[in-house]
Design an enzyme around this catalytic site. Structure first.
Site, short mmCIF file in Angstrom:
data_model
loop_
_atom_site.label_atom_id
_atom_site.label_comp_id
_atom_site.label_asym_id
_atom_site.label_seq_id
_atom_site.Cartn_x
_atom_site.Cartn_y
_atom_site.Cartn_z
N SER A 277 1.00 -1.26 0.12
CA SER A 277 0.00 -0.08 -0.05
C SER A 277 0.85 1.42 0.00
CB SER A 277 -1.02 0.16 1.28
OG SER A 277 -1.94 -1.07 0.92
N LYS B 196 -9.42 -6.29 9.90
CA LYS B 196 -10.45 -5.73 8.97
C LYS B 196 -11.82 -5.62 9.90
CE LYS B 196 -8.72 -6.31 4.35
NZ LYS B 196 -9.04 -6.56 3.13
N ASN C 282 -11.78 -1.83 5.22
CA ASN C 282 -10.63 -1.70 4.69
C ASN C 282 -9.86 -0.17 4.77
OD1 ASN C 282 -11.62 -0.88 2.34
ND2 ASN C 282 -10.29 -2.20 1.13
N ASP D 225 -13.14 -3.13 -1.41
CA ASP D 225 -12.31 -4.20 -2.04
C ASP D 225 -13.27 -4.70 -3.14
OD1 ASP D 225 -9.98 -4.75 -0.50
OD2 ASP D 225 -11.12 -5.86 1.08
N ALA E 46 -15.03 -18.78 0.02
CA ALA E 46 -16.14 -17.92 0.92
C ALA E 46 -15.75 -17.37 2.11
CB ALA E 46 -17.32 -18.93 1.44
N GLY E 47 -14.52 -16.68 2.03
CA GLY E 47 -13.90 -15.99 3.00
C GLY E 47 -14.29 -14.29 2.86
N ASN F 279 -17.41 -23.76 -2.23
CA ASN F 279 -16.72 -23.59 -0.97
C ASN F 279 -16.40 -25.06 -0.30
OD1 ASN F 279 -14.85 -22.10 0.56
ND2 ASN F 279 -16.01 -22.16 2.33
N ARG F 280 -15.24 -25.40 0.31
CA ARG F 280 -15.21 -26.77 1.10
C ARG F 280 -16.07 -26.78 2.43
NH1 ARG F 280 -9.00 -26.16 3.51
NH2 ARG F 280 -9.59 -24.25 4.93
P1 ATR Z 1 -9.74 -13.91 2.42
O1 ATR Z 1 -10.25 -13.02 3.46
O2 ATR Z 1 -8.58 -13.52 1.91
O3 ATR Z 1 -10.95 -14.41 1.62
P2 ATR Z 1 -10.12 -16.11 4.21
O4 ATR Z 1 -11.47 -15.45 4.84
O5 ATR Z 1 -9.06 -16.88 5.14
O6 ATR Z 1 -9.32 -15.34 3.25
O7 ATR Z 1 -10.96 -17.23 3.20
C1 ATR Z 1 -10.13 -18.29 2.40
C2 ATR Z 1 -11.04 -18.99 1.53
O8 ATR Z 1 -10.30 -19.89 1.12
C3 ATR Z 1 -11.86 -19.82 2.42
O9 ATR Z 1 -13.40 -19.98 1.86
C4 ATR Z 1 -11.48 -21.33 2.67
O10 ATR Z 1 -12.33 -22.16 2.82
P3 ATR Z 1 -13.14 -22.59 4.19
O11 ATR Z 1 -14.31 -21.71 4.22
O12 ATR Z 1 -13.68 -23.97 3.94
O13 ATR Z 1 -12.08 -22.38 5.13
C5 ATR Z 1 -10.73 -21.31 1.26
N1 ATR Z 1 -9.60 -22.15 1.32
C6 ATR Z 1 -8.48 -21.92 2.05
N2 ATR Z 1 -7.50 -23.00 1.90
C7 ATR Z 1 -8.20 -23.90 1.01
C8 ATR Z 1 -8.02 -25.21 0.71
N3 ATR Z 1 -6.79 -25.78 0.62
N4 ATR Z 1 -8.83 -25.82 -0.29
C9 ATR Z 1 -10.08 -25.15 -0.47
N5 ATR Z 1 -10.38 -23.95 0.11
C10 ATR Z 1 -9.73 -23.25 0.70
#
Ligand code: ATR
Length: 434
Positions: free
Chosen positions: A180, A229, A250, A265, A287-288, A310-311
């Protein structure tokens, strides 16, 4: 007209205005001002201009008609001040010796006004503003009208510039690798904005103390990065609708010691998109927090549908339920067909794990699908490469990063700053740094 942001005590004006025409007189009336003291040179006319312009004459008459007592107090010679004021029916003082307060106090006495009922309007911090503060009068600093100034005044201007430099920050933990400061310095350089941008690591429990410090030293705004955040939100006076919905802030703007929170963002992602969102079928992986901001911005642009894969399905459902036409699926159900825009928001594939991809294959993807990965390190991720091998256009997260920063600066400076040339300059700078 802006309220002051920086706090430099005796040298800080109460208000700023670009020209005298921009002064908000209703605000001055509200603050109880009865007498206006104007500097002449570079405030009402350039130094080389002997008589006031027709606009100034008419404008002064209108100011007087609002009920203000108007007078001129100048450090210049009797001849200059007399010639300028001749025929205007305005009380004036020459060789005033500002910043000494003697002339200001004489004016207050003449009009039987208390010092706090007097406002000094001028272009110089070291005479007009210093003097006004010394006399406990209000003051408005305006931008000087001409630059045909001698060395002494140039030196004063330089010092004024240092004092008035606007300061911004990014806070996070860690913050050492934040780009930044580079991004914002390039914005300031491009637009010739007198500002600087720093970074500061902060623990969650120290955020309150940090904010108090920022208010005290006159920081105008700051960005917030991981992991604060959400942590910042309880300390804000107001939060934008978007940031509330996303649940993360942010960007913070500080005005008159009040903190306003935003999230740029999602807007940053949408601003850099090379394809249209209206009626598009969009698939998002992850879904983060980033997915949340993207969905919030994209859903407002009328897409046909957004599917979040999402997983942990519950996290995808948490986002999807807030919006129409947004659906949640388990990542195991992912297929790349029937999709116009495909976006990876997970950190899978981020350096050093460059051989990983959130999806094992993109078999069946149309070459018309535009693919985005929010990762920019490496600049071409495994996921992007897989899409490119299928003939798709693929983009990394650089532009989103840059646009969210420019949009934050737009909030701070209140004007539009997006410009293709600037974006290219920043990309080149970042590619050399990251
Ligand atoms: P950000 O704020 O950058 O979005 P985050 O909040 O940590 O980061 O979100 C990361 C996302 O990546 C989440 O959806 C996470 O899945 P989960 O909700 O199941 O935790 C996903 N993610 C991280 N590592 C992963 C992996 N190895 N395989 C699949 N999804 C993953």
């Amino acid at each position: 007209m802006k309220e002051k942001g920086a706090k430099m005590g005796i040298l800080t004006p109460t208000l700023f205005a670009e020209t005298v025409f921009d002064i908000d007189f209703s605000m001055l009336i509200k603050k109880g001002i009865k007498v206006l003291i104007f500097d002449i040179d570079n405030t009402l006319a350039a130094t080389s201009v002997k008589k006031p312009s027709k606009e100034i004459v008419e404008w002064l008459a209108a100011v007087k008609a609002k009920g203000f007592k108007v007078c001129f107090v100048s450090n210049n010679s009797k001849r200059r001040v007399h010639d300028f004021s001749d025929g205007l029916d305005v009380f004036y003082l020459h060789r005033a010796l500002k910043p000494f307060t003697v002339s200001f106090l004489r004016v207050a006495k003449k009009y039987n006004a208390k010092n706090e009922e007097v406002c000094v309007i001028g272009d110089q911090i070291f005479t007009d503003i210093w003097g006004a503060n010394w006399a406990k009068m209000m003051s408005v600093l305006i931008a000087p009208l001409s630059d045909d100034e001698g060395f002494g005044i140039k030196l004063k201007r330089f010092l004024e510039k240092v004092i008035l430099k606007q300061k911004f920050m990014v806070i996070g933990n860690p913050v050492r690798h934040s780009v930044s400061p580079i991004l914002h310095s390039e914005i300031y350089r491009f637009y010739n904005i007198n500002a600087k941008y720093g970074k500061e690591r902060v623990e969650k429990e120290d955020i309150r103390r940090l904010i108090e410090k920022y208010k005290k030293v006159g920081i105008r705004g700051f960005n917030i990065t991981v992991p604060h955040k959400q942590n910042i939100m309880p300390y804000l006076d107001e939060i934008s609708e978007d940031a509330k919905k996303i649940g993360a802030v942010n960007t913070v703007k500080i005005v008159n010691d009040k903190l306003f929170g935003y999230n740029t963002d999602g807007a940053g992602f949408v601003a850099q998109l090379s394809c249209k969102v209206e009626n598009a079928r969009i698939k998002i992986i992850g879904a983060g927090g980033s997915a949340m901001s993207l969905v919030n911005a994209l859903a407002a642009k009328n897409p046909q549908e957004i599917i979040i894969y999402n997983r942990t399905i519950a996290n995808a459902q948490g986002i999807a339920q807030k919006y129409d036409k947004v659906f949640a699926r388990n990542i195991s159900e992912f297929s790349p067909q029937d999709c116009d825009i495909l976006i990876n928001t997970t950190s899978v594939g981020l350096s050093p794990n460059v051989s990983e991809s959130p999806i094992s294959n993109l078999e069946g993807i149309s070459k018309d699908t535009v693919v985005y990965d929010l990762i920019y390190k490496p600049p071409i991720t495994k996921f992007m490469q897989m899409a490119m091998d299928k003939g798709c256009q693929a983009h990394n997260g650089y532009k989103m990063l840059i646009y969210q920063g420019i949009i934050a600066a737009e909030i701070w400076f209140g004007k539009s700053l997006i410009n293709d040339e600037l974006v290219d300059i920043i990309i080149e700078r970042l590619e050399n740094e990251v």
